[in-house]
Design a protein around this motif. Structure first.
Motif, PDB file in Angstrom:
ATOM      1  N   ARG A   6       0.827  -1.201   0.000  1.00  0.00           N
ATOM      2  CA  ARG A   6       0.000   0.000   0.000  1.00  0.00           C
ATOM      3  C   ARG A   6       0.864   1.255   0.000  1.00  0.00           C
ATOM      4  NH1 ARG A   6      -3.352   0.105   5.149  1.00  0.00           N
ATOM      5  NH2 ARG A   6      -4.631   1.610   4.027  1.00  0.00           N
ATOM      6  N   ARG A   7       0.266   2.363  -0.440  1.00  0.00           N
ATOM      7  CA  ARG A   7       0.889   3.676  -0.266  1.00  0.00           C
ATOM      8  C   ARG A   7      -0.228   4.641   0.070  1.00  0.00           C
ATOM      9  NH1 ARG A   7       2.647   8.126  -3.600  1.00  0.00           N
ATOM     10  NH2 ARG A   7       4.363   9.225  -2.554  1.00  0.00           N
ATOM     11  N   ILE A   8      -0.189   5.113   1.306  1.00  0.00           N
ATOM     12  CA  ILE A   8      -1.262   5.959   1.833  1.00  0.00           C
ATOM     13  C   ILE A   8      -0.664   7.292   2.287  1.00  0.00           C
ATOM     14  CG2 ILE A   8      -2.706   4.011   2.518  1.00  0.00           C
ATOM     15  CD1 ILE A   8      -1.639   4.299   5.361  1.00  0.00           C
ATOM     16  N   GLY A   9      -1.523   8.151   2.808  1.00  0.00           N
ATOM     17  CA  GLY A   9      -1.051   9.450   3.267  1.00  0.00           C
ATOM     18  C   GLY A   9       0.050   9.350   4.304  1.00  0.00           C
ATOM     19  N   GLY A  10      -0.052   8.356   5.187  1.00  0.00           N
ATOM     20  CA  GLY A  10       0.996   8.161   6.187  1.00  0.00           C
ATOM     21  C   GLY A  10       2.355   7.908   5.567  1.00  0.00           C
ATOM     22  N   ASP A  11       2.374   7.198   4.420  1.00  0.00           N
ATOM     23  CA  ASP A  11       3.642   6.969   3.723  1.00  0.00           C
ATOM     24  C   ASP A  11       4.243   8.281   3.223  1.00  0.00           C
ATOM     25  OD1 ASP A  11       4.033   3.884   3.336  1.00  0.00           O
ATOM     26  OD2 ASP A  11       1.905   4.262   2.977  1.00  0.00           O
ATOM     27  N   LEU A  35       6.116  10.012   6.073  1.00  0.00           N
ATOM     28  CA  LEU A  35       7.415   9.427   6.415  1.00  0.00           C
ATOM     29  C   LEU A  35       8.418   9.560   5.267  1.00  0.00           C
ATOM     30  CD1 LEU A  35       6.265   6.285   8.399  1.00  0.00           C
ATOM     31  CD2 LEU A  35       6.830   8.545   9.241  1.00  0.00           C
ATOM     32  N   GLU A  36       7.944   9.459   4.013  1.00  0.00           N
ATOM     33  CA  GLU A  36       8.833   9.690   2.870  1.00  0.00           C
ATOM     34  C   GLU A  36       9.408  11.103   2.914  1.00  0.00           C
ATOM     35  OE1 GLU A  36       6.193   6.951  -0.233  1.00  0.00           O
ATOM     36  OE2 GLU A  36       6.522   9.077  -0.637  1.00  0.00           O
ATOM     37  N   THR A  37       8.558  12.066   3.222  1.00  0.00           N
ATOM     38  CA  THR A  37       9.013  13.456   3.252  1.00  0.00           C
ATOM     39  C   THR A  37      10.009  13.679   4.381  1.00  0.00           C
ATOM     40  OG1 THR A  37       6.824  14.093   2.421  1.00  0.00           O
ATOM     41  CG2 THR A  37       8.244  15.850   3.213  1.00  0.00           C
ATOM     42  N   LEU A  38       9.737  13.096   5.549  1.00  0.00           N
ATOM     43  CA  LEU A  38      10.667  13.216   6.672  1.00  0.00           C
ATOM     44  C   LEU A  38      12.029  12.621   6.314  1.00  0.00           C
ATOM     45  CD1 LEU A  38       8.332  12.294   9.669  1.00  0.00           C
ATOM     46  CD2 LEU A  38       9.212  14.571   9.087  1.00  0.00           C
ATOM     47  N   ALA A  77      -4.353  15.320   0.631  1.00  0.00           N
ATOM     48  CA  ALA A  77      -3.121  14.529   0.531  1.00  0.00           C
ATOM     49  C   ALA A  77      -2.031  15.302  -0.192  1.00  0.00           C
ATOM     50  CB  ALA A  77      -3.411  13.213  -0.190  1.00  0.00           C
ATOM     51  N   ALA A  78      -2.418  16.137  -1.144  1.00  0.00           N
ATOM     52  CA  ALA A  78      -1.432  16.909  -1.902  1.00  0.00           C
ATOM     53  C   ALA A  78      -0.715  17.941  -1.037  1.00  0.00           C
ATOM     54  CB  ALA A  78      -2.109  17.604  -3.079  1.00  0.00           C
ATOM     55  N   GLN A  79      -1.296  18.275   0.108  1.00  0.00           N
ATOM     56  CA  GLN A  79      -0.685  19.281   0.984  1.00  0.00           C
ATOM     57  C   GLN A  79       0.317  18.682   1.973  1.00  0.00           C
ATOM     58  OE1 GLN A  79      -3.783  21.435   3.010  1.00  0.00           O
ATOM     59  NE2 GLN A  79      -4.666  22.258   1.128  1.00  0.00           N
ATOM     60  N   ILE A  80       0.353  17.352   2.087  1.00  0.00           N
ATOM     61  CA  ILE A  80       1.173  16.742   3.140  1.00  0.00           C
ATOM     62  C   ILE A  80       2.642  17.107   2.988  1.00  0.00           C
ATOM     63  CG2 ILE A  80       2.019  14.586   4.106  1.00  0.00           C
ATOM     64  CD1 ILE A  80      -0.661  13.304   3.437  1.00  0.00           C
ATOM     65  N   VAL A 138      -1.837   9.830  -7.087  1.00  0.00           N
ATOM     66  CA  VAL A 138      -2.299  11.146  -6.623  1.00  0.00           C
ATOM     67  C   VAL A 138      -1.116  11.992  -6.159  1.00  0.00           C
ATOM     68  CG1 VAL A 138      -3.747  12.371  -4.951  1.00  0.00           C
ATOM     69  CG2 VAL A 138      -4.517  10.188  -5.941  1.00  0.00           C
ATOM     70  N   VAL A 139      -0.216  11.377  -5.395  1.00  0.00           N
ATOM     71  CA  VAL A 139       0.981  12.062  -4.897  1.00  0.00           C
ATOM     72  C   VAL A 139       2.201  11.266  -5.334  1.00  0.00           C
ATOM     73  CG1 VAL A 139       2.229  12.892  -2.870  1.00  0.00           C
ATOM     74  CG2 VAL A 139      -0.288  12.919  -2.899  1.00  0.00           C
ATOM     75  N   ALA A 140       3.110  11.920  -6.017  1.00  0.00           N
ATOM     76  CA  ALA A 140       4.317  11.248  -6.490  1.00  0.00           C
ATOM     77  C   ALA A 140       5.213  10.886  -5.305  1.00  0.00           C
ATOM     78  CB  ALA A 140       5.081  12.147  -7.448  1.00  0.00           C
ATOM     79  N   PRO A 141       6.011   9.805  -5.425  1.00  0.00           N
ATOM     80  CA  PRO A 141       6.953   9.456  -4.353  1.00  0.00           C
ATOM     81  C   PRO A 141       7.856  10.638  -4.015  1.00  0.00           C
ATOM     82  CG  PRO A 141       6.825   7.690  -5.962  1.00  0.00           C
ATOM     83  CD  PRO A 141       6.050   8.839  -6.536  1.00  0.00           C
TER      84      PRO A 141
END
Length: 560
Positions: free
Chosen positions: A11-16, A19-22, A146-149, A184-187
């Motif tokens: 899966r890839r959800i908002g939580g991912d 953590l990817e951004t961090l 999600a795009a704002q995360i 929706v949101v790129a890696p």
């Protein structure tokens, strides 16, 4: 927590995205505590390379993030749930704010439909959760898609890491954390994130630097008061250069204790609660204050009254001139001191034997006065204990002090020249020592010492479970005096008797052992050796010292 296969691993959800951004921003670990609305964050941990340190109480998690940030030298992420979970971390975030520690708190929120409404009856719901943080953190970001995360976390990281550093909150609704974001949101990754989160340090104006240098050149009795901003900005070398050019004695605040080695001939050390140091600062015809707002503790409880000109270098614009009229220099301590040093060099200012000996003589007189005052107060036990501990603790060992009598001594008397000295005096809440030391050890700081009283120890006692689970090399010295010792002393001195200061407490040795942490009881004479052995073990250890310690006389009460 390393990635591993399992249900939901693809899966890839908002939580991912969080953590990817961090990770892209430079985080290596996160601290936190799961909760119902934050489960999307914690599910994503299974797919993240970030290491996870789990606390038992959210406020302790905040202190762990504080220690992680200090030891790791970077922004520390703190994962929280909603309502009670988020609010319980507020005291720790207040400490981070007061001590300029970059903690990035990421709180879950109720589903998007319930934000601000207060009508849906969600568990943990607060109509305006973010309002509770507004007076504590530097900024609050509320994510609504999600795009704002990723942009919100990048912006928050940059704000937390910009001088004056401090905590920031990002809150993200539960349904956005759980939303499927594939397509929706790129890696998130790449050097662009690192560049975007780079903290910005305020650049002092050249005209201000020039004017300050001119005043310092004309001074006959210049003195420097070095605060925590010197240490946080890594300005020790620039401070030394300016002090040596001017032959100026350097007094440090508690947070600035590591700004200049104590054995440097211009070090006037840190006895800021002694009237002699207060008067020493007041006697300067030009006082250069660097990286300090000159608050309650640094001003000897607001008794400090400078007689000469004051120059104040400060990254926090709101602190310039807040307590004393001054010529203000808004800027990072390292940049400002480097600029002043260059100006002094261009003007041909350099040390002379006469000025250097005058400064050394003034420092010797100051420290002799402090020593004589202590000699007259029957404090041999306390002085011997602190000196013994300083000798037993390796110079490079990080030490985290809770609000306790021994810490109050350490503020003035602990030589922090070669070690990381950290104290919870910024906001003054109890319970800082152990969780902050755990965070530092988790960051890889090596053997770490925490010091608490029995009152403060009970705030963080649950984290013995964390200490045991992670098997971190933290030694916890608990000075057990049967209550809130410093408050007892204050009340007895002010009112003749103490109220509500006596505490029933557990057998700390047996309790630590119940958690699987080795522990021993010691004496004042044997405590330094017990602490040395514990640190050398490289394992979690608790050392309990039953002792009633006294503070030195609060000389600020006898002014004028």
């Amino acid at each position: 927590m390393a990635q591993h296969p399992g249900e939901g691993a693809g899966r890839r959800i908002g939580g991912d995205v969080v953590l990817e951004t961090l990770a892209a921003a430079g985080a290596r670990a996160v601290v936190g505590l799961p909760g119902q609305h934050a489960l999307g964050l914690f599910d994503a941990l299974r797919r993240s390379p970030l290491r996870y340190l789990g606390a038992r109480v959210e406020n302790n998690a905040g202190f762990m993030a504080d220690g992680l940030a200090r030891a790791g030298g970077r922004v520390a992420p703190l994962l929280l749930s909603t309502g009670p979970g988020a609010l319980t971390a507020l005291p720790a975030l207040q400490e981070a704010a007061a001590s300029s520690i970059p903690v990035l708190a990421i709180s879950a929120q109720v589903p998007l439909a319930g934000l601000g409404g207060g009508r849906h009856g969600y568990l943990h719901e607060l109509p305006r959760q973010s309002d509770s943080f507004q007076g504590v953190v530097k900024h609050v970001y509320t994510v609504r898609s999600a795009a704002q995360i990723a942009p919100a976390i990048v912006q928050a990281w940059s704000v937390a890491d910009s001088a004056p550093k401090g905590p920031v909150l990002v809150e993200i609704p539960q349904d956005i954390l759980l939303q499927n974001v594939e397509g929706v949101v790129a890696p998130i990754g790449g050097a662009d994130v690192r560049q975007a989160v780079s903290g910005r340090d305020p650049q002092p104006l050249a005209v201000e630097i020039h004017a300050a240098a001119q005043e310092l050149v004309a001074a006959e009795r210049p003195v420097i008061l070095a605060g925590g901003g010197v240490v946080r900005s890594g300005a020790q070398e620039e401070l030394r250069r300016v002090a040596e050019q001017l032959d100026a004695p350097v007094v440090t605040t508690i947070g600035g204790k590591a700004a200049l080695p104590w054995d440097h001939e211009l070090s006037a050390r840190c006895w800021i609660e002694d009237i002699a140091t207060t008067e020493f600062l007041e006697n300067a015809d030009v006082l250069l204050i660097v990286g300090s707002g000159v608050g309650e503790l640094s001003s000897n409880y607001h008794t400090f009254r400078p007689a000469g000109r004051v120059l104040q270098i400060e990254a926090d614009l709101g602190k310039i001139g807040a307590n004393h009229p001054c010529r203000g220099i808004h800027g990072d301590a390292r940049l400002a001191l480097a600029g002043i040093a260059d100006e002094l060099a261009a003007l041909g200012v350099h040390s002379t034997p006469e000025r250097r000996e005058s400064a050394r003589s003034a420092i010797r007189e100051l420290l002799a006065t402090v020593e004589q005052r202590l000699d007259g107060q029957d404090l041999a036990t306390e002085r011997a204990l602190l000196a013994g501990l300083r000798a037993a603790v390796p110079p490079e060992t990080p030490v985290f002090w809770d609000m306790t009598v021994l810490a109050y001594w350490a503020w003035s008397a602990w030589d922090a020249s070669a070690s990381d000295f950290h104290s919870g005096q910024g906001a003054g809440g109890l319970g800082y020592g152990l969780p902050a030391a755990i965070g530092a050890a988790f960051a890889g700081a090596g053997p770490t010492l925490a010091v608490s009283g029995d009152g403060g120890a009970l705030y963080g006692i649950a984290e013995l479970a964390t200490l045991a689970q992670e098997s971190l090399p933290v030694t916890w010295l608990i000075v057990d005096d049967g209550g809130y010792g410093i408050l007892r002393e204050y009340m007895e001195g002010e009112f003749g008797a103490a109220t509500a200061t006596e505490l029933a407490r557990p057998d700390f040795v047996a309790l630590a052992e119940a958690f699987g942490v080795a522990a021993e009881k010691t004496t004042v004479a044997d405590a330094p050796e017990a602490v040395r052995r514990a640190l050398e073990s490289g394992q979690p250890r608790v050392v309990v010292l039953p002792a009633v310690l006294r503070m030195f006389e609060p000389t600020h009460l006898h002014r004028r």
